[in-house]
Design a protein around this motif. Structure first.
Motif, short mmCIF file in Angstrom:
data_model
loop_
_atom_site.label_atom_id
_atom_site.label_comp_id
_atom_site.label_asym_id
_atom_site.label_seq_id
_atom_site.Cartn_x
_atom_site.Cartn_y
_atom_site.Cartn_z
N LEU A 33 0.88 -1.34 -0.13
CA LEU A 33 -0.06 0.03 -0.14
C LEU A 33 0.84 1.34 0.23
N LEU A 34 0.35 2.20 -0.75
CA LEU A 34 0.80 3.71 -0.53
C LEU A 34 -0.18 4.63 -0.34
N LEU A 35 -0.12 5.22 0.90
CA LEU A 35 -1.24 6.14 1.39
C LEU A 35 -1.02 7.59 1.10
N ASP A 36 -1.71 8.27 0.39
CA ASP A 36 -1.70 9.58 -0.02
C ASP A 36 -2.66 10.26 1.13
N LEU A 37 -1.83 11.13 1.89
CA LEU A 37 -2.30 11.85 2.92
C LEU A 37 -2.72 13.24 2.92
N SER A 38 -2.66 13.63 1.40
CA SER A 38 -2.85 14.86 1.14
C SER A 38 -4.23 15.60 1.36
N GLN A 39 -5.27 14.89 1.67
CA GLN A 39 -6.45 15.16 1.86
C GLN A 39 -6.98 15.21 3.67
N VAL A 40 -6.16 14.62 4.35
CA VAL A 40 -6.35 14.59 5.72
C VAL A 40 -6.34 15.96 6.43
N SER A 41 -7.40 16.37 6.95
CA SER A 41 -7.53 17.69 7.42
C SER A 41 -7.21 17.73 8.95
N GLU A 42 -6.97 16.55 9.66
CA GLU A 42 -6.86 16.54 11.06
C GLU A 42 -6.21 14.98 11.42
N ILE A 43 -5.26 14.97 12.23
CA ILE A 43 -4.98 13.69 12.87
C ILE A 43 -4.45 13.61 14.05
N ASP A 44 -4.68 12.80 14.95
CA ASP A 44 -4.42 12.70 16.38
C ASP A 44 -3.69 11.37 16.60
N CYS A 45 -3.33 11.07 17.87
CA CYS A 45 -2.55 9.95 18.32
C CYS A 45 -3.55 8.63 18.00
N ALA A 46 -4.62 8.62 17.88
CA ALA A 46 -5.31 7.27 17.54
C ALA A 46 -5.40 7.05 16.21
N GLY A 47 -5.27 8.31 15.27
CA GLY A 47 -4.94 8.08 13.78
C GLY A 47 -3.60 7.55 13.67
N VAL A 48 -2.51 8.23 14.24
CA VAL A 48 -1.19 7.59 14.07
C VAL A 48 -1.12 6.44 14.61
N GLN A 49 -1.95 6.02 15.60
CA GLN A 49 -1.72 4.57 16.21
C GLN A 49 -2.04 3.82 15.32
N VAL A 50 -3.11 4.10 14.36
CA VAL A 50 -3.47 3.09 13.32
C VAL A 50 -2.52 2.97 12.27
#
Length: 96
Positions: A33-50
């Motif tokens: 997988l290659l994840l494009d993160l250009s459309q992520v408006s907000e991330i927190d520790c839970a998102g990073v944990q995933v």
């Protein structure tokens, strides 16, 4: 060739379970997988944990997690919180 998956909107504690499910399903069909993160408006520790979970699973399967085009919100959060492990996954990262 890696499968490109674009994450959008907020990736916080409220979206983390759905994000993990989405990534697990994508990983079953596309082990690279290659994840494009250009459309992520907000991330927190839970998102990073995933993302860290995904990185560990992919490494067990012999693949490396690759992230591309992080939004300013993602870049700032990873840098401020010291998630160098994920910063190193950024394509074109000259700091890795």
């Amino acid at each position: 060739m890696p499968y490109l998956l674009t994450l959008t909107a907020e990736q916080t504690i409220y979206q983390a379970p759905a994000l993990q499910q989405q990534l697990a399903e994508a990983l079953r069909q596309h082990p690279d997988l290659l994840l494009d993160l250009s459309q992520v408006s907000e991330i927190d520790c839970a998102g990073v944990q995933v993302l860290l979970w995904l990185q560990a699973v992919m490494e067990k399967q012999g693949h490396s997690l690759r992230l591309c085009q992080p939004s300013q919100a993602v870049s700032n959060f990873l840098r401020l919180m010291g998630f160098t492990q994920l910063q190193a996954c950024m394509e074109g990262n000259d700091e890795s």
